[in-house]
Design a protein around this motif. Structure first.
Motif, PDB file in Angstrom:
ATOM      1  N   HIS A   6       7.619   2.240  14.034  1.00  0.00           N
ATOM      2  CA  HIS A   6       7.894   3.676  14.185  1.00  0.00           C
ATOM      3  C   HIS A   6       9.374   3.963  14.359  1.00  0.00           C
ATOM      4  N   THR A  51      -3.892  -4.306   5.709  1.00  0.00           N
ATOM      5  CA  THR A  51      -2.661  -4.984   5.289  1.00  0.00           C
ATOM      6  C   THR A  51      -2.680  -6.441   5.727  1.00  0.00           C
ATOM      7  N   TYR A  98      -3.827  -8.577  16.484  1.00  0.00           N
ATOM      8  CA  TYR A  98      -3.536  -7.294  15.848  1.00  0.00           C
ATOM      9  C   TYR A  98      -4.385  -6.149  16.396  1.00  0.00           C
ATOM     10  N   THR A 133       1.161   3.885   8.071  1.00  0.00           N
ATOM     11  CA  THR A 133      -0.045   3.335   8.687  1.00  0.00           C
ATOM     12  C   THR A 133      -0.315   1.900   8.251  1.00  0.00           C
ATOM     13  N   SER A 134       0.428   1.417   7.264  1.00  0.00           N
ATOM     14  CA  SER A 134       0.103   0.088   6.764  1.00  0.00           C
ATOM     15  C   SER A 134       0.751  -1.036   7.558  1.00  0.00           C
ATOM     16  N   LEU A 135       1.760  -0.700   8.329  1.00  0.00           N
ATOM     17  CA  LEU A 135       2.341  -1.711   9.216  1.00  0.00           C
ATOM     18  C   LEU A 135       1.683  -1.592  10.577  1.00  0.00           C
ATOM     19  N   ASN A 136       1.617  -2.719  11.282  1.00  0.00           N
ATOM     20  CA  ASN A 136       0.994  -2.717  12.604  1.00  0.00           C
ATOM     21  C   ASN A 136       1.926  -2.048  13.626  1.00  0.00           C
ATOM     22  N   PRO A 137       1.505  -0.891  14.160  1.00  0.00           N
ATOM     23  CA  PRO A 137       2.408  -0.176  15.066  1.00  0.00           C
ATOM     24  C   PRO A 137       2.574  -0.850  16.428  1.00  0.00           C
ATOM     25  N   TYR A 138       1.726  -1.839  16.710  1.00  0.00           N
ATOM     26  CA  TYR A 138       1.741  -2.440  18.055  1.00  0.00           C
ATOM     27  C   TYR A 138       2.572  -3.710  18.122  1.00  0.00           C
ATOM     28  N   LEU A 139       3.065  -4.170  16.981  1.00  0.00           N
ATOM     29  CA  LEU A 139       3.865  -5.393  16.971  1.00  0.00           C
ATOM     30  C   LEU A 139       5.233  -5.099  16.372  1.00  0.00           C
ATOM     31  N   GLN A 173       5.181  -9.359  13.182  1.00  0.00           N
ATOM     32  CA  GLN A 173       4.143  -9.302  12.164  1.00  0.00           C
ATOM     33  C   GLN A 173       4.536 -10.001  10.876  1.00  0.00           C
ATOM     34  N   TYR A 176      10.125  -1.820  16.332  1.00  0.00           N
ATOM     35  CA  TYR A 176       8.752  -1.498  15.940  1.00  0.00           C
ATOM     36  C   TYR A 176       8.776  -0.613  14.697  1.00  0.00           C
ATOM     37  N   PHE A 210       0.821  -1.213   0.000  1.00  0.00           N
ATOM     38  CA  PHE A 210       0.000   0.000   0.000  1.00  0.00           C
ATOM     39  C   PHE A 210       0.850   1.255   0.000  1.00  0.00           C
ATOM     40  N   MET A 233       7.386  -3.489   4.018  1.00  0.00           N
ATOM     41  CA  MET A 233       6.098  -3.812   3.402  1.00  0.00           C
ATOM     42  C   MET A 233       6.297  -4.707   2.174  1.00  0.00           C
TER      43      MET A 233
END
Lengths: 626, 304
Positions: free
Chosen positions: A151, B206, B221, A99-105, A110, A149, A94, A162
Motif C-alpha cells: 500500500h 497470485t 499469507y 489486490t493482487s499483492l499480499n497487503p500483509y507482507l 512475498q 508494504y 493480474f 507484480m
C-alpha cells in the motif's frame, strides 16, 4: 513443437444448477519468445481460458481438453504437480495490482518467499535476487524498498513489482491479464514498454490479454480475437487490424475512438451570454490518511479551480487518477466544497436554501462511473427512474409518472418491458443507460458524467457516447464529461480542461488543445495514449516517464509537474506557474512558465504529418534543465 | 501509536463516568437496601447503620463520596461483610476467576482456531460439517445445561473428575471445559468463515499462481487477515471470561467474581456491585483498546 499448445479447451461453470459455457473449443499455439494478444470484450472468456491453463479456475469451474507445455499435458494436474509448472514455467500478472499483492507482507517477504520455495534459495540469496529483479523492472531504489508494504507503492510501481514477481523463476511464458487496465495512461505506456523490453532480455513468450486494442497493437506479434467463448479470428497483428475477417472484429476496431483520426465536428457553442455554471476558486480538502504529530492534518484535492460551463456545451475534464477530477465533479454540485464558490445561473449555490436549492439540484444531475453500483439493487427499474421525480415532489406517489419513465427509457434506447425488472438483470451498458434515464427525469440543464463510460466495453461505450451526443442536441444539455481516456474526451467535448494534482494546468478548445498542446503535461498524456494500429503504434516515439505523480500532500515547491518535465528550469523550481490566458490566443489558458516560449510540437499520433513529429526538445530555454 | 493509545485512554474517562452514573442509579433504584433481612432490624439500629455508611445522605452526595473514594483507589466497605473492604473481596476472588478464565481462553481460543483452520481447509467435507454442527451446539446450548450434564457424566457416573471446588488441577477440568466450550465454538466458526473468505482473495490467487505451497498460503499469507475477526471477538470475550461466569461458578461452587456479583446484587451490597462493575468495564475498555492496537499489528495498512 510449439511451446504451448492448447487443443479443444472448454471451460464450464456450474452456477445455481445452470451451466455457463465460458470457453468453447479454444485452440491456441504459442512459439518460444512469441507475443500473442488475446482481445475481446468482457465475458468473452479470455481470462477464464488463461485461468484454466494455470489451474486457477474457481471451484465451480471445470476445464476439458488438452494443454501441452513443451509436449507435456498440464491441464487439470493436481496441485502438487502444478507447483512445478506455476511460476517456474508459466507465470501470470493480474489486472489489479492493488489486490493482487499480499497487503500483509512486505514486498521483500512475498517476493523472496517465491525463490525460497521454488528455487530453494536461502533468505539472503533470495533477497539479492529480488533486488536484481526489481532493478530489472526499473523500480527506483529497490533495495531500500524491500521492507515497504504494497500500500506504500503507487499503482504503477505495484504493477512493476507484480511483473518482477512473475519473472523471478524465469518462466518460459508470461501471461499478462489486462496488466494496464487499472493504470493511468502515462503509467500504462511505461509498463507496456517494460514488458516489451523484458520479453527481449528474458527470452520469455508473452500472452497479453486486453480489451484495449491499442494496448496489444504495439506489443503483440499475433492476435487472437475472442467473442462469447470462441475464437472468432486469429492472425498476425497487422493483418487482423488491416483486414479484419469478421464483423465482430471490425466493430471492435472501429468502436475505439482514435487520436490519430480527425475528431467528429462539433457544433458551435454560443459563449457570449451568461455561463450556466461557474466555479470560482473551488477548493476541496480531505483529512490526511495518516497525519503526523505535527504538520498538516488535511490535504487539498482541488486547489482553486475556475470553470465556466455554457448552455449546450460539453466540457471535458482529463487527468491521471488522483488529480482531483471526481472531487471537482462533486464540488460543482456543492458537495464537499471547502472554499470557493459555484454559481448556477449567476447565483451562488451555497446561498440557496429550501425550495431554491431543490430547484437548482433538479437542474444539476450526475451519472456515475460504476453502472451497477450506482443503482439500488432492491428497486425496480421503474422505481429507480421515477425516484428523482418523487424526491423533487414532481409527482406524488410511485407509479404516477409511468408514461414519463417509459419516455425516458425509450430516449436512452431501452423500453417499457424493463419497468419491473431489477438492475442485476441488465448488462453494464444497459445499467448505465438506466442511470442516464434517471438523471434526465427532472429535465436537468447540466449533466455531470464522472467516468461514465470507463467501465464499459468499447462497443457499448460507443453507444453511450452517441446517446449522450443525441441527448445534448435534443435537450440542449450542458455536460461536464470527466474521463481519463483522452480519445473518448476528444470525441464528445467542445472544450477540455487538463488537471494535474488538483489544479487546472491547461484549458482550451478541443481541437487546439489536442493538436497543439501548450503544457508539457498535456503533451505527455497525449503522447502516452495508445493508438489501435500496429503500424503506427510501433513507429511512435514514446519517451519513458520515470517519475510518478507525487502524493498530493507532499508537493515539491514550485511547479508540481517539474520533476516529470523535460523542460523544467530554475524558474519552475522557484515559483508556481499561474493559470494565465495564453499570449495570442484568448480562448486558451495554461499554467506553465514557458507556455509562450516552448515549442512542444504536435503530439506524435504516428500520422507522419510534417508538423515536427516527435521533436519534444525546447527551442528556447533560459537555463539548462535540472 | 502512543498518541493513539493516550487519546483512547482519555476518551475512556467519559465512558467510565457514564457507566458509574448508570450503575449507581440502577443499584440504588432497586427496591430494598443492604440492611433489609427477613427479620426487620429495629428502626433506630437501621438509622444508625445508614448514618454510619452515609446512606442517609442525598443520592448525589453519596455518588460524589463514592467517586471520591474511587479516585483514591478506595472501593469502599462492603455492607454485608463488615470485616473486609470491597477491594479485599475483589483481591481474593479475582485471581480465582482470572485463572479459570485464562485457562478457558487458552483452550477455547487455541482449539477454536485450530478447529476453524481444519474446517476451512476441508470446506464442505464430512469433517467440516461434523465440526461445525458440534460448534453450533456449543454456541446454542447454555452453560447451565452443559455444566450439570458434564458433572453428571464425568463426576457422578464415571467418577473420573471431582464435581466441585478447586483443590487440585483435576478440579479445574470441568469448569474450564464448561467456560471454554462456547468460546471455542464461536471462535471455530469465525475462524472457518474468515479463512475461507481470505483464501478466496486475489492475493492468494497470485500466490497460487507463483507455485507456493499450500502451507505457505494458509499460514504465512492467509493467517493474519483471517485472524482479524477472531481478535475483535476475543477482546470483549476475554474481559467477560476473566471476570468469571455467574453460572459456572455457582454450579462448581467456585469462590470467584461471578459468585461475588450474585451475592452483592441479591444483598443490595451497593459498593460491592459497584466495584465489580468498575472492574468489568475497565477491563472491557482495556481489552477493546488492545484489540484495536492489534489490528495495527495484523494489518500494516492500519496506522494510528
Amino acid at each position: 513443437m510449439s511451446l504451448l499448445r492448447v487443443d479443444d479447451l472448454n471451460v464450464r461453470f456450474e452456477t445455481d444448477g445452470a451451466e455457463v459455457h465460458a470457453v468453447r473449443n479454444l485452440n491456441l499455439r504459442l512459439e518460444p519468445q512469441e507475443a500473442v494478444g488475446i482481445v475481446g470484450e468482457s465475458g468473452s472468456g479470455k481470462s477464464q481460458a488463461m485461468a484454466a491453463i494455470m489451474g486457477l479456475l474457481s471451484e465451480n469451474g471445470r476445464a476439458t481438453g488438452s494443454v501441452l507445455l513443451d509436449g507435456e499435458e498440464i491441464l487439470n494436474l493436481d496441485e502438487k504437480a502444478l507447483r512445478g509448472v506455476r511460476g517456474r514455467r508459466l507465470s501470470i500478472v493480474f489486472q489489479d495490482p492493488m489486490t493482487s499483492l499480499n497487503p500483509y507482507l512486505t514486498i521483500g517477504q512475498q517476493l523472496s518467499r517465491v525463490l525460497i520455495e521454488q528455487r530453494s534459495m536461502d533468505e539472503a540469496m533470495a533477497r539479492n535476487e529480488v533486488v536484481r529483479m526489481l532493478d530489472a523492472v526499473k523500480l527506483p531504489a529497490a533495495r531500500r524498498r524491500l521492507s515497504s508494504y504494497p500500500h506504500e507503492y503507487s499503482g504503477g510501481m505495484r504493477q512493476r513489482v507484480m511483473i518482477a514477481a512473475a519473472l523471478l523463476c524465469r518462466p518460459d511464458i508470461l501471461i499478462a491479464d489486462e496488466p494496464t487496465t487499472a493504470l493511468d495512461v502515462t503509467v500504462q505506456a511505461s509498463i507496456l514498454q517494460l514488458l516489451g523490453e523484458l520479453r527481449e532480455s528474458f527470452r520469455t513468450a508473452l500472452i497479453l490479454i486486453s480489451h484495449d486494442l491499442g494496448v496489444v497493437a504495439g506489443v503483440c506479434d499475433r492476435l487472437v480475437v475472442m467473442d462469447q467463448g470462441r475464437v472468432i479470428e486469429e492472425g498476425p497483428t497487422e493483418t487482423v487490424f488491416a483486414n479484419p475477417q469478421t464483423g465482430c472484429t471490425q466493430a471492435l476496431i472501429e468502436a475505439v475512438p482514435r487520436l490519430d483520426r480527425p475528431a467528429p465536428k462539433r457544433r458551435d457553442v454560443d459563449r457570449s451570454g451568461e455561463p450556466l455554471l461557474q466555479a470560482d476558486k473551488l477548493m476541496v480538502r480531505y483529512p490526511l490518511p495518516r497525519p503526523g504529530w505535527r504538520g498538516p492534518r488535511r490535504f487539498t484535492a482541488v486547489r482553486g479551480v475556475d470553470l465556466d460551463l455554457y448552455p449546450g456545451e460539453t466540457l471535458g475534464v482529463v487527468g491521471e487518477s488522483g488529480c482531483g477530477k471526481s472531487s471537482l465533479a462533486r464540488a460543482l454540485l456543492d458537495i464537499g466544497r471547502d472554499s470557493g464558490e459555484v454559481q448556477y445561473l449567476g447565483r451562488p449555490l451555497s446561498g440557496l436554501r429550501g425550495e431554491a436549492l431543490r430547484r437548482a439540484r433538479r437542474d444539476l444531475t450526475f451519472v456515475f462511473q460504476d453502472p451497477l453500483g450506482s443503482l439500488d439493487p432492491r428497486m425496480t427499474i421503474e422505481q429507480t427512474v421515477e425516484e428523482p421525480a418523487i424526491v423533487h415532489g414532481l409527482v406524488g406517489e410511485r407509479g404516477a409518472c409511468r408514461s414519463r419513465v417509459i419516455e425516458m427509457l425509450e430516449r436512452v434506447g431501452l423500453d417499457a418491458s424493463m419497468l419491473n425488472r431489477y438492475p442485476h438483470e441488465f448488462s453494464g451498458g444497459q445499467c448505465q443507460r438506466i442511470g442516464i434515464a434517471r438523471a434526465l427525469m427532472t429535465q436537468p440543464r447540466v449533466l455531470i458524467c464522472d467516468e461514465a463510460v470507463s467501465a464499459l466495453d468499447v462497443t457499448v461505450q460507443a453507444g453511450i457516447l452517441s446517446l449522450l451526443d443525441g441527448l445534448q442536441r435534443e435537450l440542449s444539455l450542458a455536460i461536464v464529461f470527466i474521463a481519463h481516456d483522452l480519445a473518448v474526451v476528444r470525441e464528445v467535448s467542445d472544450r477540455v480542461v487538463v488537471m494535474y494534482l488538483g489544479r487546472v494546468v491547461e484549458e482550451g478548445p478541443v481541437h487546439a488543445l489536442y493538436t497543439a498542446p501548450r503544457h508539457p503535461y498535456t503533451r505527455a498524456l497525449l503522447q502516452a495514449a495508445p493508438i489501435p494500429d500496429p503500424v503506427i503504434e510501433r513507429r511512435r516515439d514514446r519517451p519513458a516517464t520515470q517519475f510518478e505523480i507525487p502524493a498530493p500532500w507532499n508537493l515539491p515547491p514550485g511547479c508540481p509537474y517539474r520533476q516529470r518535465c523535460a523542460h523544467a528550469t530554475d524558474t519552475c523550481a522557484a515559483s508556481l506557474p499561474e493559470l494565465h490566458v495564453l499570449d495570442g490566443d484568448a480562448a486558451r489558458r495554461v499554467a506553465c512558465h514557458h507556455a509562450e516560449t516552448l515549442a512542444l510540437g504536435a503530439p506524435d499520433y504516428g500520422d507522419l504529418g510534417p508538423s515536427g513529429v516527435g521533436t519534444g526538445a525546447p527551442l528556447t530555454v533560459s537555463s539548462p534543465p535540472e | 501509536m502512543l498518541r493513539y493509545t493516550v487519546s483512547r485512554l482519555i476518551s475512556a474517562v467519559p465512558t467510565l463516568a457514564l457507566v458509574l452514573v448508570l450503575a449507581f442509579s440502577l443499584v440504588h433504584a432497586a427496591p430494598g437496601g443492604p440492611f433489609d433481612t427477613e427479620r426487620a432490624l429495629p428502626p433506630e439500629t437501621e438509622a444508625r447503620l445508614n448514618e454510619a455508611y452515609g446512606l442517609d445522605q442525598p443520592f448525589w452526595v453519596q455518588f460524589g463520596n463514592y467517586v471520591g473514594g474511587l479516585l483514591r483507589g478506595d472501593f469502599g466497605p462492603s455492607y454485608r461483610y463488615p470485616q473486609s473492604t470491597v477491594g479485599e473481596l475483589i483481591a481474593d476472588a479475582f485471581p480465582v476467576s482470572a485463572t479459570l478464565g485464562l485457562l478457558a481462553l487458552v483452550v477455547g481460543a487455541g482449539l477454536g482456531i485450530a478447529i476453524g483452520i481444519v474446517a476451512a481447509l476441508r470446506q464442505n467435507s464430512v469433517l467440516d460439517h461434523v465440526l461445525m454442527s458440534v460448534s453450533m451446539t456449543g454456541i446454542s446450548v447454555p452453560g447451565f445445561v452443559i455444566a450439570p450434564l458434564a458433572v453428571l457424566l464425568f463426576a457422578v457416573t464415571l467418577r473420573w473428575l471431582p464435581a466441585s471446588g478447586l483443590q487440585t488441577p483435576a478440579h479445574y477440568v470441568l469448569p474450564v471445559f464448561a467456560l471454554a466450550l462456547p468460546m471455542l465454538a464461536y471462535v471455530a466458526r469465525l475462524m472457518r468463515a474468515s479463512l475461507v473468505e481470505t483464501l478466496k482473495s486475489q492475493f492468494i490467487r497470485t500466490a497460487r499462481s507463483q507455485g507456493l505451497s499450500s502451507r505457505t498460503l494458509v499460514f504465512r499469507y492467509a493467517m493474519k487477515p483471517a485472524l482479524i475477526p477472531v481478535v475483535s471477538y476475543l477482546g470483549p470475550a476475554i474481559a467477560a471470561v476473566l471476570t468469571g461466569s455467574v453460572v459456572i461458578e455457582q454450579i462448581f461452587n467456585i469462590p470467584g467474581i461471578g459468585r461475588l456479583f450474585i451475592q452483592g446484587a441479591l444483598n443490595r451490597d451497593y459498593t460491592l456491585v459497584m466495584g465489580l462493575v468498575v472492574l468489568y468495564s475497565s477491563l472491557l475498555i482495556v481489552m477493546n483498546l488492545i484489540v484495536d492496537l492489534l489490528y495495527g499489528v495484523l494489518d500494516p495498512r492500519v496506522r494510528y
